[in-house]
Design an enzyme around this catalytic site. Structure first.
Site, PDB file in Angstrom:
ATOM      1  N   LYS A   1       0.833  -1.214   0.000  1.00 35.69           N
ATOM      2  CA  LYS A   1       0.000   0.000   0.000  1.00 35.69           C
ATOM      3  C   LYS A   1       0.866   1.262   0.000  1.00 35.69           C
ATOM      4  O   LYS A   1       0.630   2.183  -0.776  1.00 35.69           O
ATOM      5  CB  LYS A   1      -0.907  -0.019   1.239  1.00 35.69           C
ATOM      6  CG  LYS A   1      -1.576   1.289   1.529  1.00 35.69           C
ATOM      7  CD  LYS A   1      -2.411   1.237   2.777  1.00 35.69           C
ATOM      8  CE  LYS A   1      -1.678   1.538   4.066  1.00 35.69           C
ATOM      9  NZ  LYS A   1      -1.286   2.940   4.264  1.00 35.69           N
ATOM     10  N   ASN A   2       1.879   1.280   0.862  1.00 33.01           N
ATOM     11  CA  ASN A   2       2.670   2.506   0.998  1.00 33.01           C
ATOM     12  C   ASN A   2       3.607   2.758  -0.181  1.00 33.01           C
ATOM     13  O   ASN A   2       4.167   3.847  -0.306  1.00 33.01           O
ATOM     14  CB  ASN A   2       3.470   2.490   2.305  1.00 33.01           C
ATOM     15  CG  ASN A   2       2.581   2.739   3.511  1.00 33.01           C
ATOM     16  OD1 ASN A   2       1.390   3.014   3.352  1.00 33.01           O
ATOM     17  ND2 ASN A   2       3.148   2.641   4.699  1.00 33.01           N
TER      18      ASN A   2
ATOM     19  N   ARG B   1      -8.432  -0.488   5.325  1.00 36.10           N
ATOM     20  CA  ARG B   1      -7.645   0.544   4.634  1.00 36.10           C
ATOM     21  C   ARG B   1      -6.345  -0.045   4.097  1.00 36.10           C
ATOM     22  O   ARG B   1      -5.796   0.470   3.121  1.00 36.10           O
ATOM     23  CB  ARG B   1      -7.292   1.684   5.604  1.00 36.10           C
ATOM     24  CG  ARG B   1      -8.451   2.610   5.903  1.00 36.10           C
ATOM     25  CD  ARG B   1      -7.973   3.779   6.718  1.00 36.10           C
ATOM     26  NE  ARG B   1      -6.648   4.175   6.261  1.00 36.10           N
ATOM     27  CZ  ARG B   1      -5.657   4.585   7.037  1.00 36.10           C
ATOM     28  NH1 ARG B   1      -5.832   4.692   8.329  1.00 36.10           N
ATOM     29  NH2 ARG B   1      -4.483   4.909   6.523  1.00 36.10           N
TER      30      ARG B   1
ATOM     31  N   ASP C   1       5.410   0.645  11.918  1.00 38.14           N
ATOM     32  CA  ASP C   1       4.195  -0.037  11.449  1.00 38.14           C
ATOM     33  C   ASP C   1       4.139  -1.506  11.889  1.00 38.14           C
ATOM     34  O   ASP C   1       3.151  -2.192  11.637  1.00 38.14           O
ATOM     35  CB  ASP C   1       4.084   0.050   9.915  1.00 38.14           C
ATOM     36  CG  ASP C   1       3.681   1.441   9.465  1.00 38.14           C
ATOM     37  OD1 ASP C   1       3.326   2.270  10.321  1.00 38.14           O
ATOM     38  OD2 ASP C   1       3.715   1.704   8.238  1.00 38.14           O
TER      39      ASP C   1
ATOM     40  N   ARG D   1       1.264  14.285  13.384  1.00 37.55           N
ATOM     41  CA  ARG D   1       1.643  14.113  11.979  1.00 37.55           C
ATOM     42  C   ARG D   1       1.559  15.390  11.135  1.00 37.55           C
ATOM     43  O   ARG D   1       0.745  15.502  10.220  1.00 37.55           O
ATOM     44  CB  ARG D   1       0.832  12.988  11.348  1.00 37.55           C
ATOM     45  CG  ARG D   1       1.116  11.671  12.021  1.00 37.55           C
ATOM     46  CD  ARG D   1       0.376  10.543  11.400  1.00 37.55           C
ATOM     47  NE  ARG D   1       1.076   9.955  10.282  1.00 37.55           N
ATOM     48  CZ  ARG D   1       0.665   8.865   9.657  1.00 37.55           C
ATOM     49  NH1 ARG D   1      -0.420   8.264  10.028  1.00 37.55           N
ATOM     50  NH2 ARG D   1       1.349   8.376   8.638  1.00 37.55           N
TER      51      ARG D   1
ATOM     52  N   CYS E   1      -4.468  12.677  13.394  1.00 37.44           N
ATOM     53  CA  CYS E   1      -4.876  11.292  13.193  1.00 37.44           C
ATOM     54  C   CYS E   1      -4.618  10.533  14.478  1.00 37.44           C
ATOM     55  O   CYS E   1      -3.962  11.035  15.389  1.00 37.44           O
ATOM     56  CB  CYS E   1      -4.158  10.658  12.010  1.00 37.44           C
ATOM     57  SG  CYS E   1      -2.563  10.007  12.395  1.00 37.44           S
TER      58      CYS E   1
HETATM   59  C1  UD1 Z   1       4.752   6.916   6.396  1.00 35.14           C
HETATM   60  C2  UD1 Z   1       3.884   5.687   6.224  1.00 35.14           C
HETATM   61  C3  UD1 Z   1       3.410   5.176   7.580  1.00 35.14           C
HETATM   62  C4  UD1 Z   1       4.602   4.977   8.511  1.00 35.14           C
HETATM   63  C5  UD1 Z   1       5.478   6.214   8.578  1.00 35.14           C
HETATM   64  C6  UD1 Z   1       6.763   5.996   9.342  1.00 35.14           C
HETATM   65  C7  UD1 Z   1       2.872   6.026   4.049  1.00 35.14           C
HETATM   66  C8  UD1 Z   1       1.649   6.361   3.284  1.00 35.14           C
HETATM   67  N1  UD1 Z   1       2.756   6.043   5.388  1.00 35.14           N
HETATM   68  O1  UD1 Z   1       3.943   7.933   6.991  1.00 35.14           O
HETATM   69  O2  UD1 Z   1       2.716   3.960   7.376  1.00 35.14           O
HETATM   70  O3  UD1 Z   1       4.119   4.696   9.816  1.00 35.14           O
HETATM   71  O4  UD1 Z   1       5.861   6.618   7.243  1.00 35.14           O
HETATM   72  O5  UD1 Z   1       7.477   4.937   8.815  1.00 35.14           O
HETATM   73  O6  UD1 Z   1       3.909   5.740   3.500  1.00 35.14           O
HETATM   74  N2  UD1 Z   1       7.033  14.733  10.489  1.00 35.14           N
HETATM   75  C9  UD1 Z   1       7.077  16.085  10.787  1.00 35.14           C
HETATM   76  N3  UD1 Z   1       6.832  16.967   9.793  1.00 35.14           N
HETATM   77  C10 UD1 Z   1       6.529  16.586   8.516  1.00 35.14           C
HETATM   78  C11 UD1 Z   1       6.489  15.212   8.223  1.00 35.14           C
HETATM   79  C12 UD1 Z   1       6.747  14.308   9.237  1.00 35.14           C
HETATM   80  O7  UD1 Z   1       7.343  16.467  11.923  1.00 35.14           O
HETATM   81  O8  UD1 Z   1       6.317  17.450   7.661  1.00 35.14           O
HETATM   82  C13 UD1 Z   1       7.299  13.744  11.558  1.00 35.14           C
HETATM   83  C14 UD1 Z   1       6.089  12.881  11.878  1.00 35.14           C
HETATM   84  O9  UD1 Z   1       5.218  13.493  12.798  1.00 35.14           O
HETATM   85  C15 UD1 Z   1       6.736  11.634  12.430  1.00 35.14           C
HETATM   86  C16 UD1 Z   1       8.022  11.525  11.608  1.00 35.14           C
HETATM   87  O10 UD1 Z   1       8.254  12.827  11.084  1.00 35.14           O
HETATM   88  O11 UD1 Z   1       7.076  11.793  13.778  1.00 35.14           O
HETATM   89  C17 UD1 Z   1       7.971  10.541  10.482  1.00 35.14           C
HETATM   90  O12 UD1 Z   1       6.800  10.759   9.718  1.00 35.14           O
HETATM   91  P1  UD1 Z   1       6.710  10.408   8.168  1.00 35.14           P
HETATM   92  O13 UD1 Z   1       7.855   9.566   7.762  1.00 35.14           O
HETATM   93  O14 UD1 Z   1       6.474  11.668   7.421  1.00 35.14           O
HETATM   94  O15 UD1 Z   1       5.397   9.542   8.130  1.00 35.14           O
HETATM   95  P2  UD1 Z   1       4.411   9.449   6.911  1.00 35.14           P
HETATM   96  O16 UD1 Z   1       5.160   9.676   5.659  1.00 35.14           O
HETATM   97  O17 UD1 Z   1       3.196  10.277   7.191  1.00 35.14           O
END
Ligand code: UD1
Length: 420
Positions: free
Chosen positions: A22-23, A399, A307, A121, A116
């Site tokens: 999915k990701n 999902r 995850d 996030r 969420c």
């Molecule tokens: C993706 C995955 C999710 C997984 C996560 C971490 C997808 C669709 N989802 O989520 O399943 O759990 O990676 O492996 O691929 N952060 C910030 N600012 C930002 C972006 C992120 O502070 O602009 C922080 C987040 O709050 C979190 C960390 O960075 O603490 C990592 O988040 P991120 O890698 O961005 O997660 P997702 O890409 O949303």
């Protein structure tokens, strides 16, 4: 609303085929916004999140033909650049259209995803990077309004934190930007690697694929031709079935996977005493005499994935001794703990750490799924709990897991989907 009814304890046996990731599929679907041709994507997981993103593209004006595991997407005639709240609120990963829309059209509006269940996030890192590439960004009425009238320009982006969708968004933005973009502290996740490889196959020059520094040479808004491709196997689905084998202490073969994407998970299971038979595209988990307690820290790839935290935490309830689990990525990712406690688990939470005391006898009860991976953890617990467990709110599970109950039934679990 559907729920799952599981009667335990149960033993599993046989083999299970893993679906596409999915990701990986989500950014690759968003990537079709960069293509001039109709793009064919194979081995798509048939889950709700994929349908959601496909619907978003269709709302933007793309022509979409979604069959079970294949989608053909043509974005050539797309004119609408507004990703509306009604879709984005149901799936945070919708933010993945921001980078490609902005780099192709020079403007777009994407609803802010909001909070969420697993934490705050934010998307500040996505926005800051796009601003460095020349975007003017404002937040109005719950929407990210982004403009780059002369197109995005290459820049040196240094991510303060490693972000998976952030890296994917900026890779896609950089692909059509003018000049060279360097991303330092890029995510190394296999899903990001596949995005880069598909773009490279489409003629975008990208150096450093699979490393923490990516260099992307943009086309200055020239769209690319993307050949049909196949989504990589879902390492989190695979890891979940490995945990299903482990928690029921059964022999199960997980097929159609890339074991190299599962090294952190495999190594933890080995530390817990399980024997793994690793082949080029499968892993067989074999039972152990006694399950050992372990310590786990969630971190970015290639370390142990967040995850898989909920599933391993559940497995630790059946280990002999005390396991310590530290969640380093999301501040609120222990919602499953109170539900596991309803089944009799002995878990103490302090900040971002959980102490799991094993081995406890779990007893079936009604429990509620709170997020995607927490849902599968409750199903795992239910398979070793004595009696009947009803897992409610399984729309979270739908999902991201393809036909979980059918795959588990085939392995011998006593599980059925019922209506509330
Ligand atoms: C993706 C995955 C999710 C997984 C996560 C971490 C997808 C669709 N989802 O989520 O399943 O759990 O990676 O492996 O691929 N952060 C910030 N600012 C930002 C972006 C992120 O502070 O602009 C922080 C987040 O709050 C979190 C960390 O960075 O603490 C990592 O988040 P991120 O890698 O961005 O997660 P997702 O890409 O949303």
């Amino acid at each position: 609303m559907d729920y799952l009814q599981i009667v335990g304890p149960t033993k599993l046996s046989g083999s299970v085929d893993i679906s596409g990731a999915k990701n990986a599929a989500l950014p690759l679907i968003a990537m079709t916004l960069l293509a001039k041709n109709e793009v064919t994507i194979n081995n798509l997981p048939n889950v709700v999140d994929i349908k959601t993103l496909v619907k978003l593209l269709s709302n933007l004006g793309a022509t979409v033909d979604l069959k079970k595991e294949t989608v053909k997407i043509d974005t050539c005639c797309l004119t609408n650049t507004k990703a509306t709240y009604d879709i984005v609120k149901t799936m945070r990963a919708s933010i993945l259209v921001l980078g490609p829309l902005l780099s192709r059209f020079g403007h777009c509006e994407v609803s802010l995803p909001g909070g969420c269940a697993i934490g705050q996030r934010p998307i500040d890192l996505h926005l800051k990077a796009l601003e460095q590439m020349g975007a003017e960004i404002s937040i109005e009425a719950g929407y990210v309004l982004a403009k780059a009238p002369d197109g995005l320009k290459g820049a040196h982006i240094v991510f303060d934190k490693i972000t998976v969708t952030g890296t994917a968004n900026i890779v896609m933005a950089a692909a059509l930007a003018k000049g060279k973009t360097i991303i330092t502290n890029a995510a190394l996740e296999p899903e990001v690697v596949q995005l880069c490889e598909v773009l490279k196959g489409a003629g975008i020059s990208i150096d450093g694929i699979g490393s923490s520094e990516l260099t992307i040479y943009g086309t200055d808004r020239r769209l690319v031709e993307i050949e049909p491709f196949e989504i990589i196997p879902d390492r989190i689905e695979a890891g979940t079935y490995m945990c299903a084998a482990a928690i029921t202490n059964s022999e199960v073969t997980i097929n159609k996977i890339r074991p190299e994407h599962l090294e952190a998970v495999s190594s933890k299971l080995e530390q817990m005493g399980f024997t793994l038979d690793v082949k080029p595209s499968s892993i067989t988990v074999k039972p152990t005499k006694s399950i050992k307690a372990v310590d786990i820290i969630t971190q970015e790839f290639p370390a142990f994935p967040t995850d898989m935290q909920a599933q391993f935490l559940t497995l630790c309830t059946q280990a002999d001794g005390v396991s310590l689990i530290e969640e380093r990525l999301f501040e609120n990712r222990f919602m499953h703990v109170s539900e596991l406690q309803r089944l009799g688990a002995d878990i103490k939470l302090k900040g971002n750490s959980a102490t799991v005391i094993g081995k406890v006898k779990l007893v079936g009860a009604d429990v509620m799924a709170t997020d995607l991976r927490a849902s599968s953890a409750l199903v795992l617990a239910a398979m070793v709990a004595k009696g009947t467990t009803n897992v409610h709110r399984i729309y979270h599970l739908d999902r991201g897991y393809v036909e979980l109950e059918k795959k588990l039934q085939k392995l011998g679990a006593n599980i059925k989907r019922l209506k509330e």
